[in-house]
Design an enzyme around this catalytic site. Structure first.
Site, PDB file in Angstrom:
ATOM      1  N   GLY A  28      39.863  34.722  16.070  1.00  0.00           N
ATOM      2  CA  GLY A  28      40.888  33.833  15.519  1.00  0.00           C
ATOM      3  C   GLY A  28      41.598  34.469  14.353  1.00  0.00           C
ATOM      4  O   GLY A  28      41.655  35.699  14.235  1.00  0.00           O
ATOM      5  N   CYS A  29      42.132  33.657  13.475  1.00  0.00           N
ATOM      6  CA  CYS A  29      42.898  34.153  12.329  1.00  0.00           C
ATOM      7  C   CYS A  29      42.092  35.157  11.520  1.00  0.00           C
ATOM      8  O   CYS A  29      40.978  34.876  11.077  1.00  0.00           O
ATOM      9  CB  CYS A  29      43.305  32.984  11.436  1.00  0.00           C
ATOM     10  SG  CYS A  29      44.157  33.509   9.937  1.00  0.00           S
TER      11      CYS A  29
END
Length: 198
Positions: free
Chosen positions: A29-30
């Site tokens: 993810g981020c």
């Protein structure tokens, strides 16, 4: 999300070596969130946000954010294997850094660039990652199947400077407050013995 207490230590790991430098490239993810998790661990010397899985021409935040490339937002973790092993890096990855059961999504972020992936540097890393995923599946740690990709690392591309140390530099950013900081706190709670003393 499964409680970090339920995660076993890896049954297969890379033996510590005082002479070798460890490098792991993980996508969960981020990259702001994953970077923030690993920066506080004892034995980790450097964490860089960037891109893995695509070409040099497409290693650009605007292009990667379109979701049209093979890149994933990833972090490069440099560590001392005599102080923290590759297996322990993976344990934190699965227990806290992200949810490995959601395909192309982490929290509010949706797209292929947010997929769960381990970019292994060699066959030893691949074997340890495969074995740990199988161990977690056998133990039924998650209610759903793990969808983490295992891919050989071609090259890691550092992200633009403004992405580096983002959570540390922007602690009041709403995204950081709601997504990164809870993970940072979980590390301090469940892996207190591995947190670097300031």
């Amino acid at each position: 999300m499964t409680s970090p207490e339920k995660f076993p230590d890896p049954a297969l790991d890379i033996p510590p070596s005082p002479d070798a430098a460890g490098v792991a490239v993980l996508a969960g993810g981020c990259f702001w969130c994953v970077e923030a998790v690993y920066k506080q661990l004892e034995g980790v010397s450097e964490v860089t946000s960037g891109y893995a899985g695509g070409t040099a021409e497409e290693a650009d935040y605007r292009i990667v954010s379109s979701g049209s490339t093979d890149h994933a937002e990833a972090v490069e973790i440099r560590f001392d294997p005599s102080r923290i092993t590759y297996g322990q890096i993976l344990k934190v990855f699965f227990a806290i850094a992200h949810d490995p059961t959601t395909r192309d999504r982490q929290g509010p972020d949706v797209g292929r660039q947010y997929r769960s992936a381990i970019f292994y540097a060699d066959e030893e890393q691949r074997r340890v990652a495969e074995a740990y995923i199988a161990q977690l599946e056998a133990a039924r740690v998650f209610d759903r199947p793990i969808v983490t990709e295992l891919r050989p690392l071609d090259r890691f591309y550092a992200a633009e400077p403004y992405h580096q140390d983002y959570a540390d530099r922007n602690p009041l950013d709403p995204y950081v407050l709601f997504n990164a900081l809870p993970k940072v706190k979980k590390v301090r709670q469940y892996f207190a013995g591995r947190v670097r003393q300031r």
